[in-house]
Design a protein around this motif. Sequence first.
Motif, PDB file in Angstrom:
ATOM      1  N   SER A 103       5.579  -1.010  11.172  1.00 21.25           N
ATOM      2  CA  SER A 103       5.262  -2.314  10.558  1.00 21.25           C
ATOM      3  C   SER A 103       4.179  -2.179   9.496  1.00 21.25           C
ATOM      4  N   TYR A 104       3.100  -1.464   9.840  1.00 20.05           N
ATOM      5  CA  TYR A 104       2.042  -1.260   8.837  1.00 20.05           C
ATOM      6  C   TYR A 104       2.571  -0.482   7.626  1.00 20.05           C
ATOM      7  N   ARG A 105       3.438   0.484   7.887  1.00 18.55           N
ATOM      8  CA  ARG A 105       4.000   1.270   6.783  1.00 18.55           C
ATOM      9  C   ARG A 105       4.808   0.388   5.831  1.00 18.55           C
ATOM     10  N   GLU A 106       5.651  -0.498   6.395  1.00 19.85           N
ATOM     11  CA  GLU A 106       6.473  -1.366   5.550  1.00 19.85           C
ATOM     12  C   GLU A 106       5.627  -2.425   4.849  1.00 19.85           C
ATOM     13  N   GLN A 107       4.560  -2.887   5.514  1.00 20.13           N
ATOM     14  CA  GLN A 107       3.648  -3.818   4.833  1.00 20.13           C
ATOM     15  C   GLN A 107       2.983  -3.146   3.640  1.00 20.13           C
ATOM     16  N   ALA A 108       2.631  -1.870   3.798  1.00 23.10           N
ATOM     17  CA  ALA A 108       2.040  -1.121   2.673  1.00 23.10           C
ATOM     18  C   ALA A 108       3.023  -1.045   1.512  1.00 23.10           C
ATOM     19  N   ARG A 109       4.278  -0.815   1.819  1.00 27.00           N
ATOM     20  CA  ARG A 109       5.298  -0.728   0.763  1.00 27.00           C
ATOM     21  C   ARG A 109       5.424  -2.054   0.006  1.00 27.00           C
ATOM     22  N   LEU A 110       5.466  -3.167   0.744  1.00 21.38           N
ATOM     23  CA  LEU A 110       5.596  -4.481   0.101  1.00 21.38           C
ATOM     24  C   LEU A 110       4.358  -4.828  -0.731  1.00 21.38           C
ATOM     25  N   LEU A 111       3.184  -4.517  -0.210  1.00 18.90           N
ATOM     26  CA  LEU A 111       1.940  -4.818  -0.938  1.00 18.90           C
ATOM     27  C   LEU A 111       1.847  -3.998  -2.215  1.00 18.90           C
ATOM     28  N   ALA A 112       2.263  -2.728  -2.156  1.00 17.78           N
ATOM     29  CA  ALA A 112       2.217  -1.871  -3.345  1.00 17.78           C
ATOM     30  C   ALA A 112       3.156  -2.395  -4.425  1.00 17.78           C
ATOM     31  N   ARG A 113       4.330  -2.864  -4.014  1.00 19.81           N
ATOM     32  CA  ARG A 113       5.273  -3.442  -4.989  1.00 19.81           C
ATOM     33  C   ARG A 113       4.676  -4.661  -5.686  1.00 19.81           C
ATOM     34  N   ASN A 114       3.814  -5.371  -4.965  1.00 24.42           N
ATOM     35  CA  ASN A 114       3.183  -6.578  -5.515  1.00 24.42           C
ATOM     36  C   ASN A 114       1.884  -6.262  -6.259  1.00 24.42           C
ATOM     37  N   GLY A 115       1.564  -4.952  -6.428  1.00 28.24           N
ATOM     38  CA  GLY A 115       0.371  -4.559  -7.167  1.00 28.24           C
ATOM     39  C   GLY A 115      -0.908  -4.545  -6.362  1.00 28.24           C
ATOM     40  N   GLN A 116      -0.825  -4.775  -5.032  1.00 28.38           N
ATOM     41  CA  GLN A 116      -2.030  -4.798  -4.184  1.00 28.38           C
ATOM     42  C   GLN A 116      -2.206  -3.427  -3.530  1.00 28.38           C
ATOM     43  N   LEU A 117      -2.575  -2.449  -4.346  1.00 28.93           N
ATOM     44  CA  LEU A 117      -2.598  -1.059  -3.902  1.00 28.93           C
ATOM     45  C   LEU A 117      -3.700  -0.801  -2.870  1.00 28.93           C
ATOM     46  N   GLU A 118      -4.833  -1.431  -3.032  1.00 34.12           N
ATOM     47  CA  GLU A 118      -5.943  -1.209  -2.092  1.00 34.12           C
ATOM     48  C   GLU A 118      -5.587  -1.728  -0.698  1.00 34.12           C
ATOM     49  N   LYS A 119      -4.949  -2.890  -0.640  1.00 35.99           N
ATOM     50  CA  LYS A 119      -4.523  -3.437   0.646  1.00 35.99           C
ATOM     51  C   LYS A 119      -3.432  -2.566   1.262  1.00 35.99           C
ATOM     52  N   ALA A 120      -2.562  -2.022   0.406  1.00 35.62           N
ATOM     53  CA  ALA A 120      -1.506  -1.135   0.890  1.00 35.62           C
ATOM     54  C   ALA A 120      -2.100   0.110   1.545  1.00 35.62           C
ATOM     55  N   THR A 121      -3.105   0.686   0.905  1.00 31.14           N
ATOM     56  CA  THR A 121      -3.772   1.857   1.476  1.00 31.14           C
ATOM     57  C   THR A 121      -4.442   1.515   2.802  1.00 31.14           C
ATOM     58  N   SER A 122      -5.018   0.323   2.884  1.00 29.01           N
ATOM     59  CA  SER A 122      -5.650  -0.124   4.129  1.00 29.01           C
ATOM     60  C   SER A 122      -4.616  -0.213   5.253  1.00 29.01           C
ATOM     61  N   CYS A 123      -3.400  -0.704   4.940  1.00 26.10           N
ATOM     62  CA  CYS A 123      -2.329  -0.780   5.945  1.00 26.10           C
ATOM     63  C   CYS A 123      -1.939   0.610   6.433  1.00 26.10           C
ATOM     64  N   LEU A 124      -1.860   1.553   5.508  1.00 20.87           N
ATOM     65  CA  LEU A 124      -1.524   2.919   5.918  1.00 20.87           C
ATOM     66  C   LEU A 124      -2.619   3.525   6.792  1.00 20.87           C
ATOM     67  N   ASP A 125      -3.863   3.207   6.500  1.00 24.88           N
ATOM     68  CA  ASP A 125      -4.970   3.682   7.354  1.00 24.88           C
ATOM     69  C   ASP A 125      -4.831   3.145   8.774  1.00 24.88           C
ATOM     70  N   ARG A 126      -4.430   1.882   8.892  1.00 21.20           N
ATOM     71  CA  ARG A 126      -4.240   1.294  10.228  1.00 21.20           C
ATOM     72  C   ARG A 126      -3.061   1.945  10.940  1.00 21.20           C
ATOM     73  N   ALA A 127      -1.995   2.249  10.175  1.00 24.79           N
ATOM     74  CA  ALA A 127      -0.834   2.920  10.771  1.00 24.79           C
ATOM     75  C   ALA A 127      -1.239   4.303  11.309  1.00 24.79           C
ATOM     76  N   ILE A 128      -2.046   5.022  10.531  1.00 30.79           N
ATOM     77  CA  ILE A 128      -2.513   6.347  10.956  1.00 30.79           C
ATOM     78  C   ILE A 128      -3.400   6.225  12.201  1.00 30.79           C
ATOM     79  N   GLU A 129      -4.264   5.213  12.205  1.00 26.00           N
ATOM     80  CA  GLU A 129      -5.157   4.999  13.353  1.00 26.00           C
ATOM     81  C   GLU A 129      -4.344   4.724  14.623  1.00 26.00           C
ATOM     82  N   ALA A 130      -3.279   3.908  14.492  1.00 26.31           N
ATOM     83  CA  ALA A 130      -2.421   3.606  15.648  1.00 26.31           C
ATOM     84  C   ALA A 130      -1.676   4.854  16.117  1.00 26.31           C
ATOM     85  N   ALA A 131      -1.223   5.669  15.164  1.00 27.02           N
ATOM     86  CA  ALA A 131      -0.486   6.887  15.526  1.00 27.02           C
ATOM     87  C   ALA A 131      -1.387   7.896  16.224  1.00 27.02           C
TER      88      ALA A 131
END
Length: 640
Positions: free
Chosen positions: A75-103
């Motif tokens: 879920s965090y990974r796909e949210q990062a993808r959607l945010l990046a498409r919308n130009g919100q790259l910093e938020k996308a990176t934050s989502c990936l950090d949360r995905a890594i933390e959960a993993a």
Amino acid sequence: MQKKISFLFILASLFSFTITYSQAPVPTRQDSLFALRLYSVANDDRIDPKEAMKIYDTLISFSTRKNFTRGIVWSYREQARLLARNGQLEKATSCLDRAIEAAIKGPEKIELTMIYFYSSAFHNEYSLHDRAFIDAVKAVESAIKINKNSLTGKCYSQLARCYFQKGDYPNAINYHEKAISLIRKTSNVKELRESLLSLSGVNIAAGNFSKALSQLKEVEKGNPTVPVESKKLPEMYGNMGYCYRSMGKMDLAIDYYLKTLEVIKKQGADKGMLVTEAVVKNNLGDIYLDQGKYDLAEKYYNEALQKAKVANTPEEFKTAYGNLGRLAFLKKEYKKAYELQEKQNLYADSVMNKEKMQALESLSVKFQTKEIKDKNKLLEKSNALQKAYLAQEKTRKNIILYSSLGIFIFLITGIIWLYNYYRQKNIINANKNKELKQKLLITQMNPHFIFNSIDNIQGLIYNKQDKEAVSYLTKFSKLTRQILENSNENYILLSEELEMIENYIVIQQLLYNNKFDFRIEVEEAIDRESILLPPMLTQPFIENAIKHGLSNTTEKGMIDIRFYLKESKLFFEVIDNGVGFDATKKVENHKSLAMTITKERLVSYTKNHDFVVQTDNIVDEHQQVSGAKVSFEIPYIYEN
């Protein structure tokens, strides 16, 4: 479809609020199936991105309660993808950090490896190469612990791509080879081909054409039961043609370029294929041009131009017009060559302006992001002060004093900050103005030099001295472009400066009927590719040596130019065997003008107002003046 989404959304919400808490619950098969079903609905391209983000939030909440790591990570990974498409790259990176933390907290280490891999590929795609490299290294470390060949090979390939982006070809090749060694132990033919194609691309970039060709041939032969994907064929055949051309095997290069065109014709031409087709046809035109087959060269150049027009790619426009201009010149169609050259320059400017606009847009986005952050921080501080004030008013009156004191300190700090900010901004603007003046000064070319050069080249053409005319025209064109391009630079490589000096003196030889020769010497300890110095700093003194030093010389004149190091300082020296320095006004005026220009530029670079140009007469054994010498120190930067 919308009803189905709403039902699943409500159902997931009920799950989230009605489930009881326990220590590290184990997700049931029913829980996993429900989460995956919800994920597949959110991942449907027909879903509105905002709605998809809400579904992913619900899935994260549900998966957290059920301890379903995969649902959280995906879920965090796909949210990062959607945010990046919308130009919100910093938020996308934050989502990936949360995905890594959960993993990291989860039980399945393969999920950790895959999210590191995905994060590396994601950040590479958005040019965040440092973060991509860090995640690629972690993916490799995690994959090695799992000890699965296919997964480790995949992670090695990603790390190799990161090294390639950094321009580190040896490490990129090393890790691609490690990946291929592991993938060969599996039966994954597709993954092996992908890795071989990637490795061949790195070898081509590194100039290892024979190795790249060997890898491409292995892909071409491949496994007969699993044919090469049709979309990979143009890249494979095109690269094989490029390798053969680089190795001087033109017949084989032509064969593979033609194969590339056949495949593109069968597949149909999207924009990417149109660009590939334009590149291949330009390359075919180059081969036929070198072979003297002008008709075939012209045919492929014109076809490349047409494909570039359909694809609307300025870079290929520029290449095609440049090639057609070169062909017209060789066919002695000088007017046509000139017109085509003008078109090439037009598109070259277009490409340059596009790059500048992209850079400006990038800077604008960064500035706007920073501005929004600053406003949010100020807003948060304001809200905190307001809440504190209301709470303090109900308790102790003396807190008001401390609040007022805090506000006063905050305002004083803000005023000091604003003062320093605008002061620094004014200094930067002043420096920019100085740089602009300096660049304008550098780009000034003597009109007499330009007109005399063109007249002399025209004279060679009229005298049927075509080879000499082409040679001098090439040097003159290159010198002009060098001066115009370097006018935008504060520093250039010493090797580029030497090339400009040589082109300039060769043109001067033509203007002065070859009455002098020249030598350029660079001390062996000097690395020409690592020393940076201001452009065209030496030109006024070389011109002075030719124009005035050799003014009374009709033949056997000599200009000696030398760059040398003395006590870690770089010096320039020019010597002529002419009349030497005298007291005439003309020479003094020219010399003072050159010294004034040089001193003005050097003061801007070094802030040293005591700059001195050393001038001396050279005397022979009979104490007769036999020439002149000018030398001075040049500021430089050593770039390792």
